[in-house]
Design a protein around this motif. Structure first.
Motif, mmCIF file in Angstrom:
data_model
loop_
_atom_site.group_PDB
_atom_site.id
_atom_site.type_symbol
_atom_site.label_atom_id
_atom_site.label_comp_id
_atom_site.label_asym_id
_atom_site.label_seq_id
_atom_site.Cartn_x
_atom_site.Cartn_y
_atom_site.Cartn_z
ATOM 1 N N ARG A 104 58.936 114.754 74.414
ATOM 2 C CA ARG A 104 59.811 113.742 73.835
ATOM 3 C C ARG A 104 59.158 113.131 72.589
ATOM 4 N NH1 ARG A 104 61.791 109.153 77.729
ATOM 5 N NH2 ARG A 104 59.711 108.476 77.177
ATOM 6 N N ALA A 105 57.844 112.907 72.661
ATOM 7 C CA ALA A 105 57.141 112.307 71.533
ATOM 8 C C ALA A 105 57.124 113.236 70.326
ATOM 9 C CB ALA A 105 55.705 111.969 71.926
ATOM 10 N N LEU A 123 53.319 114.071 81.978
ATOM 11 C CA LEU A 123 52.705 114.028 80.646
ATOM 12 C C LEU A 123 53.387 115.007 79.706
ATOM 13 C CD1 LEU A 123 48.939 113.886 81.682
ATOM 14 C CD2 LEU A 123 50.121 112.166 80.334
ATOM 15 N N GLN A 168 56.751 113.685 78.644
ATOM 16 C CA GLN A 168 56.589 112.628 77.641
ATOM 17 C C GLN A 168 56.173 113.189 76.294
ATOM 18 O OE1 GLN A 168 53.823 109.725 79.142
ATOM 19 N NE2 GLN A 168 55.535 108.309 79.282
ATOM 20 N N ASN A 169 55.260 114.134 76.326
ATOM 21 C CA ASN A 169 54.759 114.691 75.074
ATOM 22 C C ASN A 169 55.826 115.465 74.324
ATOM 23 O OD1 ASN A 169 52.366 113.546 75.682
ATOM 24 N ND2 ASN A 169 51.353 115.426 76.351
#
Lengths: 225, 251, 658
Positions: free
Chosen positions: A82-83, A76, A79-80
């Motif tokens: 990257r977001a 997570l 991903q976060n």
């Protein structure tokens, strides 16, 4: 598989494993208190949770809960990040009502994990593991947990280390518990503040119960007061 | 009344989506404290035009806090330091004489920069297109009073529906998550009997689109709610989670 | 100067509004029963361009796409949800009679005609009232969270110009909720691929081939590229032209360019002089100001408007020596309640605005400029309690406080009239078709339903009526004849010419490289408009304005400075293109106001008023819609008159006193 592909699915896994770990902590902390009330009783529990098949099954389930929780946390977070994008804000201010711990769960988790290794070495390695392998290393019988506890926490350094650890755990839990309920959808406008209070109460109880043991021995109460 | 202040502005300038951006520093004097932040930006741009330079590009339209077009990350807050308002309603009386104000665009991988402070929030439209509606055609609908809706429920739906789609939630979120935006729409329609009918499908479709577009995962920090100019509550996120999970377990 | 005294050329061409025959209440049903329709297979082969994504544009695009047409939708902002319909606060009218207070389709029709000072078309307005109920049903079905009573039924409030409660609302954000409803319907179609959305595009010309609209030229605002688009019919819903005044309640991108381009391609521009000045806006407070903020008309439900009774008190307040709360009840002049006992604070907007101007001109104004009156909630707070007032208007009070830094719960709000809405617009017939075949105009952009003054909560009604329930029918009557027409290539010379004229205009603007910024010139135009073509107009002032506008045009085309390049995003160029058209509109407004030698609704000629200062209509000579026909650059336009024959309503002097 939506538990991996979907953001809410991933959060579901986090909250279920998290809740499971909280329940374990509750159990563990209650068990610890027994050492203060009755070292014999404590040893009986240690005996019971020694190298028995059910204790081993429970331990491996517990371990996998940890592992899943940690792996998902890493996934997570990756991903976060990257977001969030490549460029970061030059100025970042804290928002009102946003707790520091909620923004730093991974850091807190890492601290908790770090101390956990020490903790495993201190207790699990010398108790269940020893029983399992039959290799004796210490001065005590592996089932005499109370003696271990007393010896370790007679050393104030360990006490301080454990108290710091528990503080990090408290921060992790205050966000983690209500966050788990929120992710499970067990929340609404009326209950939002209540759920946060409940989370604080549970984490405080757990941490106080854990803290009671080192403090008890640090104050020298274990050796006859 | 007519107080004025002098300011230093650090503004993010970026010629295009692929260009490399950097902060430029501008001095601006005699800003009336009664003017809005965007009016202060207008004055800056007039100043730049007078110097034959290119003005700062920024999104803005209604200038009364409802269209959701204005953005800007001001001194570490989307829509600036004052609460419950958009940038266009932020007034200069919130700043002090001699202060340095840092102005940045929304930063989120799903909101690429178009120019300077302007970002592309098309991702939000795509999420709505994936399911943020009730499947009814024009005409042939029942009377407006055919289904009574409790006042509390209608009010809560209205609170969710007050989202202006500005993107502050994703911009404020350390995870770049669009959950509050998605939750506001899912929750509004899930509360109302008209939207409830296809609630499960809507929650799945919108969440899938949100994930596909590269928004992050919600970790319940609550930064979105704290910065939301319309004060949309994260309790709607709980409802979205519930709707989504129930839908998935029914599959 | 030589042409100054020359009277405007008037043609007596009969303008055919194509109003269906029959009794008023049956016209629309008859029309629908006999109009031509397009079968589903053919709908797919027909392209329709819809410019604008406000209430009218979004609802029309969505409804037509649902029917099966292939829709191309253009949006000036980054998302359709940002269209300025979103800023409408108070509500939307419908003749539901849920309150059992005697409302009916006829009464809504009558109030609208009367509110418009008998300058609207009967048949159009009746149809509007007729479809109003369907709009509420449609919006509820879409999930619009209208305010509800505790019993779960829809709630209503009162608006100006009506003695019934027929206004539906969603907090103070009704426009937002209705637009988001239409936006959701539109988004659904975009998702399905039946609507192709072009956001951040601005229409800069309409392409006419053999007398029919066949497409548009639009500029991609991100890349600066000028592009061509074909369609079998073009629908324009780009809103009003209030920004000609620079300061207005309109959004920054609200513009008249699409309307002006249609006008230049042969669509008549009707009643440009009818502009609505909204009585409850936050007063102007500085030179830097970029827009005026409206405070919803719904506030007049519970707020009482007053100025001090004595000039001394007014002066003391202006000088900051006294505060509003220092004045006792008998020192306050509730002038609307005094002058209009029957409607009190809920008189129509034009009446309320003029009354405020009258008080301020007479020296009773408050605020540091003297151009403000009070809107006081103390009586309502005493009667209902602060909580109820907060529940009703909390967001408006918050907005006021953020802008003015004054708490309206403790001290009265200060308000002053500001340009808000334009009743005039592109002339359309009963089918909403302009005088160019295949070119339709909907919403505020057309002139059709509000006459000389629009009642509150009627703009949302009209926008959605046009988009959901009128245009999707009437356009088929046109498109039914177009099924044989294949999709045309945008390489046709008409497209190339239109694109070239747009590109040439842009090149010309970029090459001026003068000394003044676009906003500076726009501001100059706005001041002229407000001073001479604003709330009070007279012959000398209007003639002066026409001269001044010519000067502004000259200044603009010789001294404007636009930085940057045209083949890129360029906000200054966008503004310049719009201001060029505002200058044209400003001139047309002044021209129309000059020829209309009467006072009606939002058009108040100081020479024509009753002894009590009320608007004095002249039905003998001015019972017509003035339709302006473009005759080429630099040429005088021709005035055509569409006679307004009142078959069903007896016209009378508007009376809100008893």
């Amino acid at each position: 598989m939506w538990l991996i592909d979907s953001s809410i699915g991933r959060k579901l896994v986090m909250s279920i494993t998290g809740t499971f770990l909280v329940l374990f902590l509750l159990f563990h902390s209650i068990m610890n208190l027994v050492v203060i009330i009755s070292p014999e009783g404590y040893n009986a529990i240690c005996e019971f949770l020694g190298a028995n098949w059910y204790a081993l099954v429970a331990t491996s389930i517990l371990a996998s809960g940890f592992v899943i929780h940690i792996l998902y946390a890493l996934y997570l977070t990756f991903q976060n990040m990257r977001a969030r994008g490549a460029e970061r804000y030059a100025v970042k201010n804290n928002q009102k009502g946003v707790s520091w711990s909620s923004q730093n769960m991974l850091v807190l988790g890492a601290i908790v994990l770090g101390f956990l290794v020490l903790h495993m070495y201190n207790f699990w390695f010398k108790m269940q593991f020893v029983e399992l392998t039959g290799i004796h290393t210490g001065d005590f019988h592996p089932a005499d947990g109370a003696a271990y506890v007393q010896q370790l926490f007679s050393n104030w350094v360990y006490c301080v280390v454990y108290i710091v650890w528990l503080a990090a755990l408290w921060l992790h839990l205050t966000h983690g518990i209500w966050s788990a309920l929120q992710s499970l959808g067990l929340n609404n406008k009326t209950w939002l503040p209540r759920v946060k209070v409940i989370a604080n109460v549970i984490s405080t109880i757990v941490v106080l119960m854990f803290m009671a043991v080192p403090v008890y021995y640090l104050l020298g109460c274990g050796s006859g007061c | 009344m007519d107080k004025t202040i002098n300011l230093t502005l650090k503004v993010w300038r970026q010629a295009g989506p692929k260009a490399k951006g950097k902060f430029e520093t501008y001095k601006i004097d005699n800003v009336s404290t009664d003017s809005s932040f965007l009016e202060m930006m207008d004055v800056l741009n007039e100043q730049l035009v007078a110097e034959r330079k290119e003005p700062v590009a920024f999104d803005h339209d209604c200038r009364e806090g409802i269209c959701g077009m204005c953005s800007m990350y001001i001194n570490g807050h989307p829509h600036g330091p004052d609460g419950e308002i958009t940038t266009c309603q932020l007034h200069m009386r919130n700043f002090n004489d001699g202060q340095t104000i840092t102005i940045e665009p929304w930063r989120s991988a799903a909101f690429p920069i178009i120019k300077d402070l302007m970002v592309d929030r098309g991702a939000y439209d795509k999420i709505i297109q994936a399911g943020g509606y009730v499947n009814v055609n024009t005409g042939g609908v029942p009377d407006g009073n055919a289904i009574p809706i409790g006042k509390d429920i209608a009010d809560e739906a209205m609170d969710a529906a007050s989202c202006i789609g500005c993107g502050a939630c994703a911009a404020a979120c350390k995870n770049g998550s669009a959950m509050l935006f998605v939750a506001a729409k899912v929750s509004q329609l899930a509360l109302l009997p008209q939207g409830k009918v296809e609630g499960a499908h809507r929650a799945k479709a919108m969440v899938a689109k949100m994930d596909e577009l590269g928004f992050g995962n919600c970790t319940n920090t609550g930064a979105c709610e704290a910065e939301c100019p319309k004060n949309v509550s994260i309790s709607h996120i709980a409802r979205l989670n519930r709707e989504f999970l129930v839908a998935k377990f029914q599959d | 100067m030589a042409k100054k005294e020359e009277s405007t050329a008037v043609e007596t061409t009969k303008i055919d509004a194509k109003i269906p025959a029959g009794p008023l209440a049956e016209k629309w049903s008859n029309y629908k029963a006999h109009q031509k329709l397009v079968n589903p297979a053919n709908k797919r082969r027909l392209d329709v361009i819809v410019v604008g994504t406000g209430l009218a544009g979004a609802s029309a695009a969505a409804s037509m796409a649902e029917m099966g047409f292939n829709v191309l939708n253009f949006c000036i902002q980054d998302s359709p949800r940002r269209a300025h319909s979103i800023a409408a606060q108070g509500g939307i009218n419908a003749a539901k009679n849920y309150q059992n207070d005697g409302d009916s389709v006829y009464r809504l029709f009558y109030d609208t005609i009367k509110g418009g000072d008998y300058r609207a078309r009967e048949a159009n307005v009746y149809r509007l009232a007729e479809v109003s109920n369907g709009i509420i049903d449609q919006c509820v079905a879409q999930g619009v969270p209208f305010a509800r009573e505790y019993g779960g039924l829809l709630d209503n409030r009162s608006f100006g110009g009506a003695q019934v409660s027929r206004t539906f609302y969603a907090k103070g954000q009704t426009g937002q909720q209705l637009l988001l409803g239409a936006y959701s319907a539109l988004s659904r179609q975009i998702g399905k691929g039946t609507v192709k959305l072009y956001s951040r595009y601005e229409m800069l010309d309409v392409v006419v081939i053999d007398g029919r609209a066949r497409g548009i030229i639009a500029r991609n605002l991100v890349t600066g590229k000028v592009e061509r688009f074909f369609a079998h019919a073009v629908v324009v819903g780009t809103g009003g032209y209030g920004n000609a005044f620079f300061l207005s309640t309109n959004a920054m991108t609200s513009n008249a360019s699409a309307a002006v381009q249609m006008y230049k391609k042969g669509a008549y521009f009707a009643n440009p002089a009818y502009a609505q000045i909204h009585p409850t806006c936050i007063p102007v407070h500085g030179e830097f100001q970029s827009k005026l903020t409206l405070m919803s008309e719904s506030l007049r439900n519970d707020g009482r408007i007053w100025t001090p009774k004595s000039k001394e008190d007014a002066e003391a307040i202006r000088a900051g020596k006294k505060k509003a709360t220092d004045l006792k009840e008998d020192e306050r002049d509730y002038y609307l309640e005094r002058r209009y006992p029957a409607f009190g604070n809920l008189v129509p907007r034009d009446v309320a605005s003029r009354a405020a101007k009258e008080r301020c001109d007479a020296g009773y104004g408050v605020g540091n400029t003297g151009l403000a009156v009070y809107l006081d909630f103390s009586a309502a707070i005493n009667r209902l309690g602060e909580d109820v007032v907060r529940a009703r208007y909390g967001n408006l009070f918050q907005m006021y406080e953020k802008i003015v830094d004054d708490n309206p719960y403790n001290t009265p709000m200060m308000i002053y009239p500001a340009i808000h809405y334009t009743m005039g617009g592109i002339w359309v017939d009963y089918e909403l078709q302009t005088s160019v075949k295949g070119l339709f105009c909907i919403g505020e952009a057309n002139f059709s339903d509000h006459g000389a003054n629009r009642l509150g909560a009627s703009a949302l009604m009209q926008g959605l009526a046009d988009g959901y329930f009128v245009l999707p029918y009437t356009i088929q009557n046109y498109l039914a004849d177009q099924i044989q027409v294949p999709r045309m290539s945008t390489d046709l010379p008409e497209f190339a010419d239109a694109e070239k004229s747009v590109s040439d205009k842009i090149k010309k603007l970029m090459s001026i490289q003068g000394k003044k910024s676009v906003d500076t010139i726009h501001r100059e135009l706005g001041l002229i408009m407000w001073d001479f073509v604003g709330m009070g107009r007279n012959k000398a002032g209007l003639e002066h304005a026409l001269e001044k506008i010519k000067e502004v045009r000259k200044e603009f085309w010789s001294n404007v400075f636009i930085p940057g390049a045209a083949d890129n995003m360029n906000a200054e160029l966008e503004k310049a293109l719009r201001v060029a058209d505002f200058i044209e509109i400003g001139e047309l407004m002044a021209r129309d106001a000059l020829q209309r030698e009467e006072s009606c609704g939002g058009h108040f000629r100081e020479e024509y008023q009753t002894p009590e200062g009320e608007a004095l209509r002249n039905d003998e000579e001015f019972s017509f819609a003035s339709c302006w026909k473009f005759n080429g650059e630099g040429e005088e336009p021709t005035l055509l008159k569409e006679a307004l024959d009142y078959e069903f309503i007896h016209r009378q002097q508007r009376n809100y006193k008893a």
